[in-house]
Motif scaffolding. Structure first.
Motif, PDB file in Angstrom:
ATOM      1  N   ASP A   1     -14.519 -36.344  60.871  1.00 39.75           N
ATOM      2  CA  ASP A   1     -13.423 -37.220  60.479  1.00 39.75           C
ATOM      3  C   ASP A   1     -12.631 -37.606  61.728  1.00 39.75           C
ATOM      4  O   ASP A   1     -13.020 -37.270  62.853  1.00 39.75           O
ATOM      5  CB  ASP A   1     -12.540 -36.537  59.440  1.00 39.75           C
TER       6      ASP A   1
ATOM      7  N   ILE B   1     -17.823 -35.229  54.062  1.00 43.15           N
ATOM      8  CA  ILE B   1     -16.500 -35.548  54.612  1.00 43.15           C
ATOM      9  C   ILE B   1     -15.734 -36.474  53.684  1.00 43.15           C
ATOM     10  O   ILE B   1     -14.536 -36.276  53.436  1.00 43.15           O
ATOM     11  CB  ILE B   1     -16.649 -36.153  56.016  1.00 43.15           C
TER      12      ILE B   1
ATOM     13  N   ILE C   1     -15.116 -42.065  59.552  1.00 43.40           N
ATOM     14  CA  ILE C   1     -16.119 -41.009  59.748  1.00 43.40           C
ATOM     15  C   ILE C   1     -17.118 -41.475  60.805  1.00 43.40           C
ATOM     16  O   ILE C   1     -17.782 -42.496  60.634  1.00 43.40           O
ATOM     17  CB  ILE C   1     -16.848 -40.693  58.428  1.00 43.40           C
TER      18      ILE C   1
END
Length: 244
Positions: free
Chosen positions: A18, A204, A224
């Motif tokens: 992230d 994520i 991401i």
């Protein structure tokens, strides 16, 4: 906090992270009371890096601001001052811990170090999880008998993805293990590279979407970044770019 994940399957390794940077602000109220607040400082921090000459990927997690400077600056200096063209994934893992310890001995910062190394003319994948404060370098993609294993390893805010794919096991009074929350297995060894990419993004994205609704710090977020490593090529699947 962060969430970085490395997914390793027969075709290659996928590294994803992230982009959120959280910081703690300390101070005093007008009445002199101490306070501490965790807040989002940025959603554009880079946590996954490609060492092009060595064809090695690095993802960072944990404390990002070291000496008041983002980890990206330290990794840039590390690659320029310490590494040579002869370094491989194994030596990068050893050297980065040694490099970081010189200035930040007990810092809670870690790395995933991934890449391939030629052994008897065969490209062998290496996936390391490292911690600076504990001086720890652990290879994740190998079994006790020395054979390769396939799967995924994540670090940082991993409770949500862990709860989805890892069964809950407890021990009874006799010490026997008992599964109280079974989970269907994932066939990592049969997973194509594209599915590994999709899984890494899913892990994520699901974490970001879940903590949005939970009463907890929002410490995973932003774009991401996804890097793919194979014996034949390295490729950014998606990566933040500077823009107006």
């Amino acid at each position: 906090m962060s969430l970085v994940i490395s997914t390793y399957v027969p075709e290659g390794i996928v590294m994803a992270s992230d982009s959120r940077q959280s910081i703690n602000i300390k101070g005093k109220t007008p009445r002199g009371r101490d306070f501490k607040v965790e807040t989002v400082n940025s959603d554009t921090v880079t946590k996954t890096f490609l060492l092009k000459k060595q064809k090695v990927g690095i993802s960072s997690f944990g404390k990002d601001l070291l000496g008041g400077v983002p980890i990206a600056s330290h990794i840039k200096r590390f690659s320029e001052e310490i590494l040579t063209n002869e370094d491989d994934v194994e030596s990068v893992a050893r050297k980065i811990i040694k490099f970081m310890i010189k200035e930040f001995k007990k810092v809670d910062t870690g790395f995933h170090i991934c890449g391939y190394k030629k052994e008897n003319k065969i490209s062998i994948p290496y996936v390391f999880s490292c911690n600076v404060g504990r001086k720890e370098i652990i290879r994740k993609n190998i079994k006790k008998d020395g054979s390769l294993s396939y799967g995924a390893t994540w670090s940082g805010q991993g409770d949500i993805i862990s709860g989805l794919i890892i069964p809950v096991v407890i021990k009874d009074k006799q010490g026997n293990k008992k599964v109280i929350k079974p989970v269907a297995p994932i066939a990592w060894g049969a997973m194509p590279l594209q599915d590994a990419i999709d899984f890494s993004i899913f892990a994520i994205r699901t974490t970001i979407d879940t903590i949005r609704f939970q009463a907890r710090p929002k410490n995973v977020g932003g774009p991401i970044d996804v890097l793919v490593l194979t014996p034949d090529f390295t490729k950014w699947i998606q990566k933040k770019e500077l823009h107006i």
